[in-house]
Design an enzyme around this catalytic site. Structure first.
Site, PDB file in Angstrom:
ATOM      1  N   TYR B 280       9.734 -56.689 -40.607  1.00 24.75           N
ATOM      2  CA  TYR B 280       9.051 -57.765 -39.878  1.00 24.75           C
ATOM      3  C   TYR B 280       9.311 -59.118 -40.522  1.00 24.75           C
ATOM      4  CZ  TYR B 280       5.516 -59.956 -36.965  1.00 24.75           C
ATOM      5  OH  TYR B 280       4.866 -60.740 -36.040  1.00 24.75           O
ATOM      6  N   TYR B 331      10.516 -63.515 -30.463  1.00 21.72           N
ATOM      7  CA  TYR B 331       9.276 -63.302 -31.207  1.00 21.72           C
ATOM      8  C   TYR B 331       8.335 -62.422 -30.400  1.00 21.72           C
ATOM      9  CZ  TYR B 331       4.994 -64.377 -33.828  1.00 21.72           C
ATOM     10  OH  TYR B 331       3.836 -64.293 -34.561  1.00 21.72           O
TER      11      TYR B 331
END
Ligand SMILES: [Zn+2]
Lengths: 142, 381
Positions: B280, B331
């Site tokens: 991440y 995103y």
């Protein structure tokens, strides 16, 4: 009207914010287990007891980490850029996030010693804590 | 012995980027259709619906209710959860547990957001309780900037080393038709990009995009009859530090290390068994922390590991964020990291396929860096 964010002072948090007027950084100490805590809360996160007493601490610490702001996200911070916001490791244990005043952010280092200073907000009857680098006496370079 | 008691049978994504006219709901729907098609499973078979509301979803915690009505599903298991970038992993884990318990058999995990078009603000003051905005701390980058600063001070990590994470993401995004940002960047571009919260620059930060993602979780048996070979859940983990700054090493996020150790144990693997990783990347520094937390490098040595970008490249010893990640693909708060993990294990990632990739680590984290989740994905056999 300034867009500065001011604290919401409650009965619970008032001693913290008023402490600054007396030049004191204050934390809650649990009367059951002795744990010194921040952030401000109604119970102790270690033993869950609701008893506590406000205690003035030394108002000293070190910069655990910091970030440097070169542009203002709000108009009220425009005359402050560039400025640093730091996690302060207080001498007594709790950590808190405050801005660093009276300092060029490019001259700051992780683990530098700091002391707390307090900015009165007269209309609110409180003072806001900030960190300031500790200048070693007699040493013009620091 | 790997857990392997649930599997991912389908993954789907909507178009990504700036999509005027679309909503969180329409993008989630587009992804749901795509995932069902990928799985070769009919909508009527879906008996679980777990959702993450987007920043532009008006329903908030009742998101599952609105989405379920919209998609025409009366599930056996449902709910919505908001744990930032850890949510995808946590919902997939809840789906896997429900399936293993026999409470549901085909669970759709869904996210959609129109953050770009909807003008979602990620620069609000950080922090709960007394807002850290009192002290001028604004924007999601601030917490990560502080972690980066201390990592640099203690271990000599440099901004250029962070830049290699960005360059790597962009290089991989160039091979991904779905990716929003595909123009190559250099270390010089990274260094010249404007400061956000120093030491982080613009090219250290994730994108803001519109899009939707869906992951279909089912039993190993059902997955074997789906359109593609099943991608099995070998292990899964969580770790959380719900007390901000509760310990002196809070900045180092040790709960992320716990999160991954738990998943490794469940999967019966260690860092050397991982072929490819989707870590991440809300900010470049996050990837450096993960590399250390996952045991790929010892504490403090992630900077030199990524420097030069060869070890983390598609043909390197540990290919990272092979679709471009939050920095360059889109995103989707970690949801696309799961999708890419599945594609790599299936061997269908095309130009960006890592040769011989079997086991993939996927990580996610969110809020003010309090929450973490991860999955170890691998083949069914
Ligand atoms: Zn106590």
């Amino acid at each position: 009207m300034s867009d500065r964010i001011l604290p919401t002072v409650t009965d619970l948090s008032r001693p913290f914010w008023e402490g600054g007027l007396a030049g004191e950084l204050r934390f809650q100490r649990c009367t059951a287990c002795g744990h010194l805590r921040y952030p401000i809360d109604t119970i102790c996160p270690r033993c869950l007891d609701a008893g506590y007493a406000w205690e003035a601490v030394s108002g000293t610490g070190t910069i655990l980490a910091f970030g440097t702001f070169r542009r203002a996200y709000r108009a009220s911070w425009e005359d402050r850029v560039p400025y640093a916001v730091a996690i302060i490791q207080t001498t007594e244990g709790p950590r808190l996030i405050v801005d660093v005043v009276e300092a060029d952010p490019d001259e700051l280092h992780v683990d530098d010693p700091v002391e707390f200073v307090f900015e009165p907000v007269t209309e609110a009857g409180i003072a806001i804590p900030h960190a300031r680098p500790v200048r070693v006496q007699g040493d013009p370079t620091t | 012995m790997a857990w392997k008691r649930a599997a991912i049978a389908g993954v789907g994504a909507s178009r990504q980027g700036k999509l005027p006219g679309e909503t969180a709901m329409s993008l989630a729907t587009e992804a749901f259709r795509d995932a069902l098609d990928d799985a070769g499973i009919a909508k009527d078979e879906v008996d679980g619906l777990l959702t993450m509301p987007g920043t532009t979803s008006p329903e908030g915690p009742k998101h599952y209710l609105a989405l379920g009505e919209h998609l025409g599903i009366d599930p056996k298991v449902t709910g919505s959860l908001s744990m930032g970038g850890a949510t995808a992993g946590v919902l997939i884990q809840q789906a896997a547990l429900a399936i293993d318990a026999g409470m549901a058999n085909v669970v759709a995990c869904v996210f959609g957001d129109a953050a770009k078009t909807g003008g979602s603000k990620f620069d609000a003051s950080a922090g709960g309780g007394d807002s850290w905005g009192i002290w001028g701390m604004f924007g999601n980058a601030a917490n990560s900037a502080m972690g980066a600063r201390r990592h640099m001070a203690l271990y000599g990590t440099t901004s250029e080393q962070l830049g290699w994470v960005a360059v790597n993401g962009r290089r991989n995004a160039a091979r991904n038709p779905l990716a929003v940002m595909r123009e190559p960047i250099t270390i010089e571009d990274h260094q010249a990009s404007r400061p956000i919260v120093e030491p982080l620059h613009l090219l250290d930060c994730c994108l803001i995009t519109d899009g939707g993602v869906c992951v279909i979780v089912t039993s190993p048996e059902r997955a074997r009859d789906a359109k593609h070979p099943p991608v099995s859940i070998w292990g899964m983990g969580q770790g959380h530090t719900l007390q901000n700054m509760g310990t002196p090493d809070w900045w180092y996020l040790p709960h992320q290390q716990d999160c991954i150790s738990r998943a490794y144990r469940m999967a019966g693997v260690g860092p050397r068994d991982i072929d490819v990783a989707q870590l991440y990347d809300n900010f470049t520094i996050a990837v450096l922390f993960w590399l250390e937390h996952a045991g790929f490098v010892p504490r403090g040595e992630s900077g030199p590991f990524v420097e030069g970008g060869t070890r983390i490249a598609l043909d390197g010893e540990l290919p990272l964020n092979t679709a471009g990640g939050n920095l360059s693909e889109s995103y989707m708060q970690g949801w696309l990291h799961v999708v890419e993990g599945v594609r790599q294990v299936r061997g269908e990632a095309g130009d960006r396929q890592v040769a011989g990739a079997e086991r993939c680590l996927v990580t996610g984290r969110g809020m003010t860096l309090n929450t973490a989740s991860c999955l170890v994905l691998g083949p069914d056999r």
